[in-house]
Design a protein around this motif. Structure first.
Motif, PDB file in Angstrom:
ATOM      1  N   SER A   1      22.357 -29.062 -16.609  1.00 26.81           N
ATOM      2  CA  SER A   1      22.509 -28.979 -18.048  1.00 26.81           C
ATOM      3  C   SER A   1      21.220 -30.075 -18.732  1.00 26.81           C
ATOM      4  N   SER A   2      21.057 -31.234 -18.035  1.00 26.75           N
ATOM      5  CA  SER A   2      20.345 -32.128 -18.755  1.00 26.75           C
ATOM      6  C   SER A   2      18.722 -31.765 -18.756  1.00 26.75           C
ATOM      7  N   LEU A   3      18.300 -31.366 -17.503  1.00 27.45           N
ATOM      8  CA  LEU A   3      17.090 -30.711 -17.113  1.00 27.45           C
ATOM      9  C   LEU A   3      16.713 -29.587 -17.972  1.00 27.45           C
ATOM     10  N   GLU A   4      17.932 -28.662 -18.208  1.00 25.11           N
ATOM     11  CA  GLU A   4      17.641 -27.486 -18.975  1.00 25.11           C
ATOM     12  C   GLU A   4      17.298 -27.987 -20.376  1.00 25.11           C
ATOM     13  N   GLY A   5      18.228 -28.860 -20.691  1.00 26.14           N
ATOM     14  CA  GLY A   5      17.933 -29.375 -22.430  1.00 26.14           C
ATOM     15  C   GLY A   5      16.669 -29.960 -22.409  1.00 26.14           C
ATOM     16  N   LEU A   6      16.051 -30.735 -21.590  1.00 22.43           N
ATOM     17  CA  LEU A   6      14.959 -31.091 -21.688  1.00 22.43           C
ATOM     18  C   LEU A   6      13.664 -30.297 -21.618  1.00 22.43           C
ATOM     19  N   GLY A   7      13.860 -28.758 -21.401  1.00 23.69           N
ATOM     20  CA  GLY A   7      13.101 -27.981 -21.169  1.00 23.69           C
ATOM     21  C   GLY A   7      12.243 -27.899 -19.737  1.00 23.69           C
ATOM     22  N   LEU A   8      12.975 -28.572 -18.807  1.00 22.29           N
ATOM     23  CA  LEU A   8      12.374 -28.663 -17.390  1.00 22.29           C
ATOM     24  C   LEU A   8      12.802 -27.665 -16.520  1.00 22.29           C
ATOM     25  N   VAL A   9      13.899 -26.960 -16.653  1.00 21.31           N
ATOM     26  CA  VAL A   9      14.367 -25.849 -16.090  1.00 21.31           C
ATOM     27  C   VAL A   9      14.882 -24.663 -16.973  1.00 21.31           C
ATOM     28  N   MET A  10      14.788 -23.461 -16.400  1.00 23.91           N
ATOM     29  CA  MET A  10      15.431 -22.444 -17.034  1.00 23.91           C
ATOM     30  C   MET A  10      16.453 -21.954 -16.210  1.00 23.91           C
ATOM     31  N   ARG A  11      17.655 -21.380 -16.896  1.00 23.15           N
ATOM     32  CA  ARG A  11      18.845 -21.062 -15.964  1.00 23.15           C
ATOM     33  C   ARG A  11      18.983 -19.544 -16.377  1.00 23.15           C
ATOM     34  N   THR A  12      19.290 -18.637 -15.294  1.00 18.22           N
ATOM     35  CA  THR A  12      19.729 -17.212 -15.600  1.00 18.22           C
ATOM     36  C   THR A  12      20.564 -16.800 -14.940  1.00 18.22           C
ATOM     37  N   PRO A  13      21.571 -15.777 -15.236  1.00 19.60           N
ATOM     38  CA  PRO A  13      22.514 -15.302 -14.470  1.00 19.60           C
ATOM     39  C   PRO A  13      21.863 -14.782 -12.911  1.00 19.60           C
ATOM     40  N   ASP A  14      22.713 -14.972 -11.868  1.00 16.64           N
ATOM     41  CA  ASP A  14      22.232 -14.305 -10.651  1.00 16.64           C
ATOM     42  C   ASP A  14      22.499 -12.704 -10.707  1.00 16.64           C
ATOM     43  N   PRO A  15      21.757 -11.767 -10.643  1.00 19.02           N
ATOM     44  CA  PRO A  15      22.002 -10.465 -10.749  1.00 19.02           C
ATOM     45  C   PRO A  15      22.871 -10.014  -9.516  1.00 19.02           C
TER      46      PRO A  15
END
Length: 71
Positions: free
Chosen positions: A1-15
């Protein structure tokens, strides 16, 4: 969550499994990674840890997280 909040990673649902999520490094995350990797002080730490056992590195990481949480 922290990395996502910093814009360093993007999370997507696994199809293939909607319960899981896939993480992808963003361009900003890649740039930050490259910057840290190329830092001479980071190379020194990496060199020092190169001969360490993985269990010892994981124990060090857990202790550093605990120390950080106390702040």
């Amino acid at each position: 969550s922290s990395l996502e909040g910093l814009g360093l990673v993007m999370r997507t649902p696994d199809p293939a499994d909607r319960r899981a999520q896939l993480l992808e490094v963003t361009p900003e995350g890649r740039a930050k990674f490259d910057e840290i990797r190329d830092d001479p002080s980071e190379r020194t730490l990496r060199d020092k840890l190169a001969d360490w056992d993985l269990d010892d590195i994981e124990r060090l990481a857990a202790l550093l997280h605990a120390l950080n949480d106390e702040s």
